[in-house]
Design an enzyme around this catalytic site. Structure first.
Site, PDB file in Angstrom:
ATOM      1  N   ARG A 161       0.595  -1.522   0.300  1.00 12.15           N
ATOM      2  CA  ARG A 161      -0.229  -0.254   0.287  1.00 12.15           C
ATOM      3  C   ARG A 161       0.713   1.530  -0.104  1.00 12.15           C
ATOM      4  NH1 ARG A 161      -0.440  -2.402   5.477  1.00 12.15           N
ATOM      5  NH2 ARG A 161      -2.411  -3.394   4.800  1.00 12.15           N
ATOM      6  N   GLY A 162       0.269   2.665  -0.280  1.00 11.12           N
ATOM      7  CA  GLY A 162       0.790   3.485   0.098  1.00 11.12           C
ATOM      8  C   GLY A 162       2.480   3.778  -0.999  1.00 11.12           C
TER       9      GLY A 162
ATOM     10  N   ASP B 140       8.133  -9.630   6.992  1.00 11.87           N
ATOM     11  CA  ASP B 140       8.677  -9.192   8.493  1.00 11.87           C
ATOM     12  C   ASP B 140      10.220  -8.848   8.094  1.00 11.87           C
ATOM     13  OD1 ASP B 140       9.289  -7.712  10.061  1.00 11.87           O
ATOM     14  OD2 ASP B 140       7.844  -9.261  11.919  1.00 11.87           O
TER      15      ASP B 140
ATOM     16  N   TYR C  33      11.869   7.795  17.473  1.00 10.25           N
ATOM     17  CA  TYR C  33      11.056   7.582  16.006  1.00 10.25           C
ATOM     18  C   TYR C  33      12.181   8.924  14.933  1.00 10.25           C
ATOM     19  CZ  TYR C  33       9.309   8.796  11.355  1.00 10.25           C
ATOM     20  OH  TYR C  33       8.822   9.301  10.504  1.00 10.25           O
TER      21      TYR C  33
ATOM     22  N   LYS D  11      14.239   6.806  12.328  1.00  9.47           N
ATOM     23  CA  LYS D  11      14.477   6.916  11.179  1.00  9.47           C
ATOM     24  C   LYS D  11      15.909   7.439   9.907  1.00  9.47           C
ATOM     25  CE  LYS D  11      11.479   7.073   7.446  1.00  9.47           C
ATOM     26  NZ  LYS D  11      10.797   6.243   6.718  1.00  9.47           N
TER      27      LYS D  11
END
Length: 417
Positions: free
Chosen positions: A20-21, A74, A168, A172
């Site tokens: 998706r996305g 995963d 986060y 990232k």
């Protein structure tokens, strides 16, 4: 939009999180050239809240002209990655391009981020990118058009991007450091770059983070797909770059970026990690009418004895009803500082709901801390909760899901205030 040139025809792309996305958008762009696409993602069965599976994505890729290989992966699981890579090589004869798109996000501060969430973000973002790259590199080195593309931001060390969501940002930036290091390590053999959006991109994750109505302030994933396509079409000596989608597409000759907007002409929400500070971005958005998604509050009659904060809560109280309670099921506590400091609550969980000063009779599901002046702006449509949070003006503890509902509630209230 950027036209397809056929440069990826016959190439094999291994894309993580491609069900998706943005990942799927990149896959579909490559498929229009006749590329082979390995859809390496976890979603094999339909999710109740998120659209798409590896199999529905495969159908779309093949309908677009490509060949698809859906693999349950995963990126935290070395065996699953290895099996998918081996299957890709057996099916298509090799791997030419790796797109590290899979990512996890939690915009919470240090004390509010459970280690389970920290491990999830580090495992998917940093370790997953490193591990998938490591397993693919031996095959990429055999390709004449080898590329690794990480969907991660420039390494901006301004503390503003760490203070509200340290875990986060670290996770990232780990992806970005992979691009930085591997681009030098494999210079001449594999092009390694990072790509990041200038503005928010409308995905399921953005809907969850931004709440109702955020889509109008976003661009579609197509802008990232076009930017990725431009990068992946370049020779190997284009490496070690931290690319911003908008800047690259302008360089490629795209003049009308409004074609990528979900709502053309509407002000756009800037993305994280770019040079301008959140406070400056928030101010710029207000100057260009970015809060127009919510109607400005109508002037309220003020009594001489009432403060602006009290008048705000009176207005809120007049709009609380059983329907709001039924759809929200949450208690909000507001810890306010500044000129009108104190505690207030909004009960949208019990009976017909309620508003008052002090603490609620039962424990709050969400505690929000901010300056009283900013609170008034937020509840009268002059400041969006998303921007308040991004700029550090709003601190949140508790149920983030309920916190995200607040923007929708405010939209409904501001339409009536």
């Amino acid at each position: 939009m950027l036209p397809n040139t056929g440069k990826l025809a016959g190439c094999t792309l291994f894309i993580t999180g491609a069900s998706r996305g943005i990942g799927k958008a990149i896959a579909l762009k490559a498929a229009r050239d006749g590329a082979n696409v390995v859809i390496a993602a976890k979603t094999a069965e339909a999710h109740p809240k998120l659209p798409g599976t590896i199999y529905t994505a495969a159908s779309e890729i093949e309908a677009a002209g490509g060949k698809a290989l859906p693999c349950i992966v995963d990126v935290r699981d070395e065996n699953q990655i290895s099996a998918a890579v081996e299957k890709a090589v057996d099916t298509f004869g090799g791997i030419d391009i790796l797109v590290n798109n899979a990512s996890a996000i939690s915009l919470t501060n240090t004390l509010e981020t459970p280690m389970k969430k920290v491990d999830l973000m580090m495992g998917i973002n940093t370790r997953g990118t490193y591990l998938t790259s490591k397993i693919c590199i031996p095959y990429l080195k055999k390709s004449k058009v080898a590329h690794i593309l990480n969907l991660s931001p420039p390494l901006n060390l301004n503390p503003i991007w760490f203070k509200n969501h340290c875990a986060y940002t670290i996770a990232k930036y780990g992806m970005s450091m992979c691009a930085l290091g591997m681009s030098e390590e494999y210079k001449g053999e594999i092009a390694v770059n990072a790509l990041w959006p200038k503005t928010a991109i409308h995905t399921a994750a953005m809907d969850m983070l931004g709440g109702s109505g955020v889509d109008k302030q976003c661009r579609t994933p197509d802008i990232m797909a076009d930017a990725a396509y431009a990068i992946l079409s370049k020779p190997k000596d284009f490496t070690g770059n931290f690319v911003i989608d908008e800047e690259l597409l302008k360089h490629e000759g795209i003049k009308d970026l409004d074609v990528y907007a979900v709502s053309p002409g509407h002000p756009l929400l800037p993305d994280f990690f770019l040079d301008e500070s959140p406070e400056a971005l928030a101010s710029a958005m207000e100057e260009h009418g970015a809060t127009a998604a919510f109607k400005a509050g109508k002037a309220q009659a003020k009594s001489q004895d009432s403060s602006p904060l009290q008048e705000t809560f009176k207005a809120i109280e007049s709009l609380v009803n059983e329907e709001a309670v039924k759809t929200t099921q949450g208690i909000y506590q507001f810890v306010l500082s500044g000129e009108e400091s104190g505690n207030w609550f909004l009960d949208l969980k019990n009976g017909k709901g309620g508003v008052g000063s002090g603490e609620p009779s039962t424990k709050a599901d969400v505690v929000m801390s901010m300056d009283s002046g900013d609170f008034i702006k937020m509840f009268t449509g002059k400041m969006k909760p998303t921007m308040a949070f991004m700029s550090g003006k709003l601190k949140i503890k508790g149920d983030m899901g309920l916190a995200l509902k607040l923007e929708k509630i405010l939209g409904q209230m501001n339409a009536k205030l």
